[in-house]
Design a protein around this motif. Structure first.
Motif, PDB file in Angstrom:
ATOM      1  N   PRO A 164       0.848  -1.214   0.000  1.00 14.64           N
ATOM      2  CA  PRO A 164       0.000   0.000   0.000  1.00 14.64           C
ATOM      3  C   PRO A 164       0.877   1.255   0.000  1.00 14.64           C
ATOM      4  N   ARG A 165       0.317   2.356  -0.460  1.00 14.56           N
ATOM      5  CA  ARG A 165       1.072   3.605  -0.524  1.00 14.56           C
ATOM      6  C   ARG A 165       1.287   4.126   0.896  1.00 14.56           C
ATOM      7  N   LYS A 166       2.523   4.350   1.228  1.00 15.37           N
ATOM      8  CA  LYS A 166       2.849   4.856   2.547  1.00 15.37           C
ATOM      9  C   LYS A 166       4.159   5.616   2.483  1.00 15.37           C
ATOM     10  N   ILE A 167       4.153   6.835   2.993  1.00 11.23           N
ATOM     11  CA  ILE A 167       5.386   7.628   3.118  1.00 11.23           C
ATOM     12  C   ILE A 167       5.870   7.494   4.553  1.00 11.23           C
ATOM     13  N   PHE A 168       7.042   6.993   4.720  1.00 11.06           N
ATOM     14  CA  PHE A 168       7.575   6.741   6.055  1.00 11.06           C
ATOM     15  C   PHE A 168       7.849   8.054   6.769  1.00 11.06           C
ATOM     16  N   ALA A 169       7.417   8.120   8.041  1.00 13.62           N
ATOM     17  CA  ALA A 169       7.654   9.291   8.880  1.00 13.62           C
ATOM     18  C   ALA A 169       9.004   9.161   9.571  1.00 13.62           C
ATOM     19  N   ASP A 170       9.382  10.201  10.267  1.00 14.33           N
ATOM     20  CA  ASP A 170      10.695  10.218  10.926  1.00 14.33           C
ATOM     21  C   ASP A 170      10.827   9.095  11.934  1.00 14.33           C
ATOM     22  N   GLU A 171       9.732   8.791  12.675  1.00 13.17           N
ATOM     23  CA  GLU A 171       9.836   7.745  13.687  1.00 13.17           C
ATOM     24  C   GLU A 171       9.939   6.352  13.067  1.00 13.17           C
ATOM     25  N   ASP A 172       9.514   6.213  11.766  1.00 12.69           N
ATOM     26  CA  ASP A 172       9.582   4.895  11.124  1.00 12.69           C
ATOM     27  C   ASP A 172      11.017   4.469  10.839  1.00 12.69           C
ATOM     28  N   TYR A 173      11.924   5.442  10.719  1.00 17.63           N
ATOM     29  CA  TYR A 173      13.307   5.092  10.370  1.00 17.63           C
ATOM     30  C   TYR A 173      14.044   4.385  11.489  1.00 17.63           C
ATOM     31  N   GLU A 174      13.477   4.408  12.703  1.00 22.33           N
ATOM     32  CA  GLU A 174      14.102   3.699  13.818  1.00 22.33           C
ATOM     33  C   GLU A 174      13.479   2.333  14.040  1.00 22.33           C
ATOM     34  N   LYS A 175      12.442   1.987  13.291  1.00 21.86           N
ATOM     35  CA  LYS A 175      11.775   0.693  13.450  1.00 21.86           C
ATOM     36  C   LYS A 175      12.463  -0.364  12.597  1.00 21.86           C
ATOM     37  N   PRO A 176      12.475  -1.630  13.055  1.00 19.97           N
ATOM     38  CA  PRO A 176      13.069  -2.697  12.252  1.00 19.97           C
ATOM     39  C   PRO A 176      12.288  -2.928  10.970  1.00 19.97           C
ATOM     40  N   LEU A 177      12.961  -3.506   9.984  1.00 22.16           N
ATOM     41  CA  LEU A 177      12.325  -3.751   8.704  1.00 22.16           C
ATOM     42  C   LEU A 177      11.185  -4.755   8.816  1.00 22.16           C
ATOM     43  N   GLU A 178      11.335  -5.733   9.714  1.00 19.16           N
ATOM     44  CA  GLU A 178      10.273  -6.727   9.863  1.00 19.16           C
ATOM     45  C   GLU A 178       9.022  -6.118  10.466  1.00 19.16           C
ATOM     46  N   VAL A 179       9.165  -5.129  11.313  1.00 17.48           N
ATOM     47  CA  VAL A 179       8.007  -4.470  11.918  1.00 17.48           C
ATOM     48  C   VAL A 179       7.268  -3.651  10.875  1.00 17.48           C
ATOM     49  N   LEU A 180       8.019  -3.068   9.930  1.00 17.57           N
ATOM     50  CA  LEU A 180       7.416  -2.240   8.888  1.00 17.57           C
ATOM     51  C   LEU A 180       6.836  -3.075   7.763  1.00 17.57           C
ATOM     52  N   GLY A 181       6.930  -4.388   7.842  1.00 15.23           N
ATOM     53  CA  GLY A 181       6.359  -5.253   6.819  1.00 15.23           C
ATOM     54  C   GLY A 181       7.190  -5.318   5.546  1.00 15.23           C
ATOM     55  N   LEU A 182       8.464  -5.100   5.626  1.00  8.76           N
ATOM     56  CA  LEU A 182       9.349  -5.112   4.452  1.00  8.76           C
ATOM     57  C   LEU A 182      10.091  -6.428   4.348  1.00  8.76           C
ATOM     58  N   VAL A 183       9.440  -7.529   4.709  1.00 11.70           N
ATOM     59  CA  VAL A 183      10.031  -8.859   4.695  1.00 11.70           C
ATOM     60  C   VAL A 183       9.086  -9.766   3.927  1.00 11.70           C
ATOM     61  N   PRO A 184       9.541 -10.728   3.116  1.00  5.56           N
ATOM     62  CA  PRO A 184      10.948 -11.079   2.821  1.00  5.56           C
ATOM     63  C   PRO A 184      11.574 -10.220   1.731  1.00  5.56           C
ATOM     64  N   SER A 185      10.759  -9.383   1.051  1.00  2.05           N
ATOM     65  CA  SER A 185      11.304  -8.471   0.035  1.00  2.05           C
ATOM     66  C   SER A 185      10.330  -7.320  -0.086  1.00  2.05           C
ATOM     67  N   ALA A 186      10.867  -6.205  -0.606  1.00  2.00           N
ATOM     68  CA  ALA A 186      10.017  -5.017  -0.749  1.00  2.00           C
ATOM     69  C   ALA A 186      10.645  -4.081  -1.745  1.00  2.00           C
ATOM     70  N   VAL A 187       9.784  -3.212  -2.305  1.00  2.29           N
ATOM     71  CA  VAL A 187      10.220  -2.177  -3.218  1.00  2.29           C
ATOM     72  C   VAL A 187       9.971  -0.850  -2.562  1.00  2.29           C
ATOM     73  N   ILE A 188      11.015  -0.046  -2.441  1.00  2.00           N
ATOM     74  CA  ILE A 188      10.928   1.275  -1.790  1.00  2.00           C
ATOM     75  C   ILE A 188      11.256   2.317  -2.835  1.00  2.00           C
ATOM     76  N   ILE A 189      10.504   3.400  -2.850  1.00  2.00           N
ATOM     77  CA  ILE A 189      10.689   4.475  -3.827  1.00  2.00           C
ATOM     78  C   ILE A 189      11.275   5.694  -3.106  1.00  2.00           C
ATOM     79  N   MET A 190      12.299   6.253  -3.724  1.00  2.00           N
ATOM     80  CA  MET A 190      12.945   7.464  -3.189  1.00  2.00           C
ATOM     81  C   MET A 190      12.170   8.676  -3.707  1.00  2.00           C
TER      82      MET A 190
END
Length: 330
Positions: free
Chosen positions: A299-325
């Motif tokens: 789903p479309r989601k722009i990560f907030a400042d507090e998200d950068y300290e969360k683990p990748l597994e918590v953010l649902g970026l497992v086992p693979s993910a596509v991130i857009i800059m």
């Protein structure tokens, strides 16, 4: 050899030689010779010879290193007047003391005496013969000088050609060395490029194999086959549609980043690493110093400042993910 001695060797008297050199301002043998030939019959002014008084017979002796005092016996008898000087060694009649000095210096004779015999003047034929001889000597000297100059010029030209050949050969060798260096450099560059391409291909193949293995492991069919036990061929087994495979424990996740210019970066991260590790990875690979944000599309989601300290597994970026800059939010 001095100019005076050179002209005296040609048969000119010393007093006329000295006078000719003075008249021509001592500009060389040839100019004095030309004057002597042009004024052969002229008398030398008395004032010109007063500065160079005739040397005594003892001066001739000094030139030869022996006692050459002329004997007076030749004119003692009868009170005859001496009209010349005579060499007792060879019998040659000399006109004056100058000729005595020249004869003594040339022959080494040391015994001279006064003589009543008068030295005869040269006849016209003798003068012409002497002038012809002198001109022939001058001509021969000119020829020798010209030949010597030609030989020197030829030797200089040979040296110049030899020097040019040596320079050309040295330049050719230098060019060969430089060309060999260029060829070796290009060869090394090609080998390094080939090795780099081989490493990239190997990395791509390894990434493909790892991605394929993860896709196989993460596919529903594989998970279902692991969950449903095998049955006999005579028994009809039904699989409920609401059965889900238990979640797997992943330790690595593959993150693909799409940059703003359209290019992509991909790497594997530990599922425990925070999202900030992905941002640092992008900055290291691209060298970007300006702020940027990360987002997902589905789903479309722009990560907030507090998200950068969360683990990748918590953010649902497992086992693979596509991130857009993307650009940071205001």
């Amino acid at each position: 050899m001095s100019d005076i001695q050179t002209l005296m060797d040609m048969g000119f008297p010393r007093d006329r030689v000295e006078y000719a050199l003075n008249v021509t301002s001592h500009k060389g043998v040839e100019m004095a010779m030309e004057w002597l030939l042009a004024h052969g019959d002229e008398e030398i002014p008395a004032a010109a010879t007063s500065d160079a008084a005739p040397a005594s017979v003892s001066a001739a002796a000094a030139a030869s290193g022996e006692d050459t005092a002329p004997s007076s016996s030749g004119c003692a008898d009868g009170g005859a007047v001496a009209k010349s000087l005579k060499c007792d060694d060879c019998g040659k009649v000399l006109k004056d003391q100058t000729e005595v000095e020249y004869h003594a210096a040339k022959t080494g004779h040391s015994n001279f005496s006064e003589s009543t015999e008068e030295k005869k003047a040269l006849s016209e034929e003798e003068k012409k013969a002497q002038l012809a001889l002198i001109e022939e000597k001058l001509k021969q000297k000119r020829v020798e000088r010209e030949e010597r100059e030609k030989a020197d010029a030829l030797e200089r030209e040979r040296n110049r050609i030899r020097s040019g050949k040596d320079m050309t050969e040295a330049r050719r060798r230098m060019e060969e060395i430089e060309m060999k260096k260029i060829v070796d450099q290009r060869k090394r560059e090609k080998e390094e490029e080939k090795a780099a391409r081989d490493r990239v291909r190997a990395q791509i193949e390894a990434d493909k194999a790892a991605r394929k293995a993860r896709e196989v492991l993460s596919s529903p069919a594989a998970q279902l086959s692991d969950a449903v036990p095998s049955v006999s061929s005579t028994t009809t087994a039904t699989t409920p549609t609401n059965v889900k495979s238990p979640p797997r424990d992943y330790t690595e996740t593959r993150i693909q980043v799409r940059l703003q210019d359209g290019s992509t970066l991909a790497s594997e991260f530990n599922v425990k690493e925070p999202l900030s590790a992905v941002r640092v990875f992008i900055q290291v690979k691209t060298g970007i110093d300006t702020p940027f944000a990360l987002m997902t599309t589905f789903p479309r989601k722009i990560f907030a400042d507090e998200d950068y300290e969360k683990p990748l597994e918590v953010l649902g970026l497992v086992p693979s993910a596509v991130i857009i800059m993307t650009k940071p939010t205001a």
